[in-house]
Design an enzyme around this catalytic site. Structure first.
Site, PDB file in Angstrom:
ATOM      1  NE  ARG A 139      -4.396   9.640 -25.884  1.00 36.13           N
ATOM      2  CZ  ARG A 139      -4.070   9.352 -25.743  1.00 36.13           C
ATOM      3  NH1 ARG A 139      -2.764   8.952 -25.883  1.00 36.13           N
ATOM      4  NH2 ARG A 139      -4.400   8.616 -24.234  1.00 36.13           N
ATOM      5  CD  GLU A 264     -11.686   9.606 -21.963  1.00 36.59           C
ATOM      6  OE1 GLU A 264     -11.704  10.079 -22.127  1.00 36.59           O
ATOM      7  OE2 GLU A 264     -12.037   8.433 -22.578  1.00 36.59           O
ATOM      8  NE  ARG A 314     -15.246   3.964 -24.576  1.00 35.94           N
ATOM      9  CZ  ARG A 314     -14.334   4.290 -24.456  1.00 35.94           C
ATOM     10  NH1 ARG A 314     -13.860   3.423 -24.016  1.00 35.94           N
ATOM     11  NH2 ARG A 314     -13.943   4.799 -25.428  1.00 35.94           N
ATOM     12  CE  LYS A 338     -14.662  11.141 -29.198  1.00 38.92           C
ATOM     13  NZ  LYS A 338     -12.868  10.450 -27.808  1.00 38.92           N
ATOM     14  CG  ASP A 343     -11.478   7.280 -28.061  1.00 36.09           C
ATOM     15  OD1 ASP A 343     -11.878   8.301 -29.090  1.00 36.09           O
ATOM     16  OD2 ASP A 343     -11.249   7.251 -27.733  1.00 36.09           O
ATOM     17  CD  GLU A 365     -14.969  14.954 -31.165  1.00 36.60           C
ATOM     18  OE1 GLU A 365     -15.646  15.171 -30.450  1.00 36.60           O
ATOM     19  OE2 GLU A 365     -14.041  14.727 -30.583  1.00 36.60           O
ATOM     20  CD  GLU A 371      -6.329   8.991 -28.797  1.00 35.60           C
ATOM     21  OE1 GLU A 371      -6.764   9.493 -29.424  1.00 35.60           O
ATOM     22  OE2 GLU A 371      -6.382   8.318 -27.650  1.00 35.60           O
ATOM     23  CD1 TRP A 514      -8.822   1.990 -20.000  1.00 38.43           C
ATOM     24  CD2 TRP A 514     -10.353   3.654 -20.555  1.00 38.43           C
ATOM     25  NE1 TRP A 514      -8.632   2.015 -19.382  1.00 38.43           N
ATOM     26  CE2 TRP A 514      -8.514   3.342 -19.344  1.00 38.43           C
ATOM     27  CE3 TRP A 514     -11.014   4.203 -20.351  1.00 38.43           C
ATOM     28  CZ2 TRP A 514      -8.707   4.974 -19.040  1.00 38.43           C
ATOM     29  CZ3 TRP A 514     -10.322   5.382 -19.987  1.00 38.43           C
ATOM     30  CH2 TRP A 514      -9.544   5.736 -19.073  1.00 38.43           C
TER      31      TRP A 514
END
Ligand code: GCW
Length: 652
Positions: A139, A264, A314, A338, A343, A365, A371, A514
């Site tokens: 990224r 992941e 998720r 995060k 994400d 974070e 990205e 995902w």
């Protein structure tokens, strides 16, 4: 390759060539020497003034002050006489602050009058590089790594200039390598790499920055030849203990490890039926004797979900995995969370873990590598977004529970996934350097405003030109909202091309594994995360959960994150959901077009190479924003059959 010094160019304010000032430097250690070096560089650039050694009567005094916290400083300036006192790296920060004030005031050396005392808002202020040993950057949108190339470590002037830039805005920790630790990167903690790593570490240390490394949880197998990496296995524990002794013998002062486990495809304790605390604590015990810290990421979720499954959400995963472990982590473990539960989308609610955890160290974070926010080809100044996150009140404690206060305190703080590479301007888009600078400044002082940070950065980078400053300021401050307007609507996220994460693809992730769905059909879209739906809302403190769950009070910009709504639902702004989609996308695209015109007005007013680079990016952004607008609007017109009430061109 030649590269810029970004905001450390020190453009000339006025010439006082030939003048010298006396300096008494009582600041300790290599940081004290850096402080002197930086002062000399700054004064030479800004005024042509030199420094000579002086005694107690010197014009400038730099001094280590043990009574101040690490990173704190006191700065006095009056009539050409300056004192900087600081705790630890604070002297260096005080010098950078002095140079910054001279540039923001754009005044002569003798004219600055200032009394300033600062202490850092956050203990840990980290940059995380996703650099791979091969030289590519996961990224990364600014060229290749300046730390690694072809499995070798690069050390040189660029490393020094990087350390200078990071320290100048308050960063005090750097993770060199990608959290996905593969191939040669596993061997960073072996004889193969200690010598050059130590050289980088010393360069960083002279700028008050601790080095950290990402490690692979299965290193006992891949590096140590053991048959397991089970954290409760005695041989694994002693392997890590001995490894830690070896690492710190070679890299004394190393900050510790950053770990992406069970995420992941990265290995972790779950493979052995152990929990995240078992894994983190085992490493923490191994490195505790050396003062090391384990920074353990909370990005743990099932990335093999079935899109047909409407129960699994998720967004819930971080909280579900870590909340039951609150209080079980060692003191030298900090969880890195995060900002949002998904994400790094252009808009998400704040992760409920920040409010939930009561007995665990936390780091916020964020990602300045853009990205999902335009990949440093679109301008997207993210500091207003980070500021909003910091100011969000999670309503979990009496007397205020803003994110900024929840992450303050020892062993906590902020981390940013870095946006640098070996491009001549470091960050691809020249304006993306404002995110690098801004992250550092905001993590050091969370009370700063995005505008104040942008002005400082502009003045230091481009000197004093009111037209350049006002134009670029306007673009920076509106850029995140503009990007949001032509992106996925109302907090739902993810309408991007899979893998590259660049450009519109409404259904790109809709039938994938995902866990990132918008659930659009001919009647409406959005995910019901209330108690009637996935129940994610319930992870917040009751008062906040109620706000999100109620359509009357749910913040509009997040309404599709929390609710599935018909296209005809009337928003508080007075338009329907579908009309909002059309309106914002047309607006976003024309704002991007307007940015291009504004930048074109700066031709001849910016250095030519800067203008050329910037202009090319704005041309692309305007075109690409139009593409976003047309794809999203056409998709929803075709699906809903509802016309734009302003009759604008949509490709049905
Ligand atoms: O958003 C995802 C990125 C991955 C990244 C991961 C993470 C380093 O697409 O490239 O891996 O997040 O944060 O670990």
């Amino acid at each position: 390759m030649e590269y810029t010094k970004c905001w450390l160019e020190y453009p000339r304010i006025r010439s006082e060539e030939g003048r010298t000032l006396t300096l008494q430097n009582l600041a300790e250690g290599s940081v004290g020497q850096s402080a002197e070096k930086e002062l000399a560089l700054g004064l030479r650039g800004l005024y042509g003034i030199g420094l000579t050694e002086g005694g107690p009567e010197a014009a400038v005094t730099l001094k280590t002050d043990g009574a101040l916290p690490d990173g704190g400083y006191v700065l006095h300036a009056a009539k050409g006489s300056v004192t900087v006192r600081g705790g630890g790296a604070g002297v260096l920060y005080g010098v950078f602050a002095l140079l910054r004030h001279l540039q923001t005031a754009w005044c002569g050396w003798d004219e600055l009058t200032l009394e300033e005392e600062k202490r850092p808002s956050n203990d840990l202020r980290l940059l995380n590089h996703w650099d791979n040993l091969e030289g590519d950057i996961e990224r990364g949108y600014s060229g290749r790594s300046f730390f690694f190339r072809d499995n070798q470590i690069l050390v040189g002037q660029r490393t020094v200039d990087y350390a200078r830039m990071a320290a100048s805005c308050g960063v005090n920790g750097v993770v060199l390598n990608n959290v996905n630790v593969r191939a040669a990167a596993v061997e960073l903690i072996s004889d193969r790499y200690y010598a050059p790593l130590r050289r980088i570490q010393e360069i960083l240390a002279a700028y008050g920055i601790r080095m950290y490394l990402s490690v692979n949880f299965a290193a006992p197998i891949s590096l140590g030849g053991l048959g397991t990496a089970d954290p409760l296995d005695g041989s694994v524990q002693s392997w890590w203990r001995e490894k830690a002794d070896e690492i710190w013998r070679n890299l004394p002062g190393l900050g510790g490890f950053l770990v992406k486990a069970d995420s992941e495809g990265q290995p972790g304790p779950h493979s052995y039926g152990r929990d995240q605390a078992d894994g983190a604590n085992m490493l923490a015990d191994a490195i505790a004797p050396h003062g090391g810290r384990v920074i353990w990421r909370c990005f743990v979720y099932n990335c093999q979900q079935d899109w047909r499954d409407r129960v699994t959400d998720r967004a819930r995963a971080g909280f579900d995995n870590f909340m039951p472990l609150d209080g079980k982590f060692r003191d030298n473990v900090t969880l890195q969370i995060k900002n949002g539960p998904m994400d790094f989308q252009v808009r998400e609610p704040v992760s409920p873990l920040f409010g939930g955890l009561k007995h665990t160290n936390r780091i916020l974070e964020v990602q300045i590598a853009q990205e999902y926010t335009g990949q440093q080809r679109h301008v997207c100044y993210l500091i207003p977004w980070f500021k909003e996150i910091l100011e969000t009140d999670l309503m979990c404690r009496e007397g205020g529970s803003r994110v900024s206060s929840l992450i303050a305190g020892p062993n906590q703080g902020m981390a940013a996934v870095a946006n640098t590479g070996d491009d001549p301007n470091w960050t691809g888009h020249d304006l993306a350097a404002a995110n690098l600078y801004g992250f550092g400044r905001l993590s050091y002082d969370t009370s700063l405003t995005p505008e104040a940070i942008a002005r400082e950065w502009l003045r230091q980078t481009y000197g004093r030109s009111p037209e350049v400053e006002e134009t670029l300021l306007k673009i920076l401050l509106s850029s995140w909202h503009t990007y949001e307007k032509y992106n996925a609507p109302l907090g739902i996220g993810w309408m991007v091309v899979p893998e590259t994460h660049y450009g519109p693809s409404v259904d790109g992730y809709e039938y994938s594994r995902w866990g990132t769905y918008h659930r659009a059909d001919r009647n409406g879209l959005g995910v019901d995360r209330t108690a009637r739906g996935t129940g994610y809302c319930g992870q917040y403190a009751p008062a906040l959960a109620a706000i999100y769950a109620d359509l009357e009070t749910c913040p509009e910009e997040l309404v599709l994150f929390f609710h599935h709504l018909p296209y005809t639902y009337m928003l508080k702004s007075g338009v329907t959901v579908i009309q909002h989609i059309y309106d914002t996308h047309f607006e976003g695209a024309s704002e991007a077009e307007a940015f291009l015109r504004m930048v074109e007005g700066l031709e001849g007013k910016l250095p030519e190479d800067v203008y050329r680079r910037m202009h090319a990016r704005f041309v692309h952004q305007a075109r690409h924003a139009r593409e976003w607008c047309d794809v999203i609007n056409s998709y929803f017109l075709r699906l809903s059959g509802i016309q734009d009430d302003k009759g604008r061109p949509i490709y049905a």
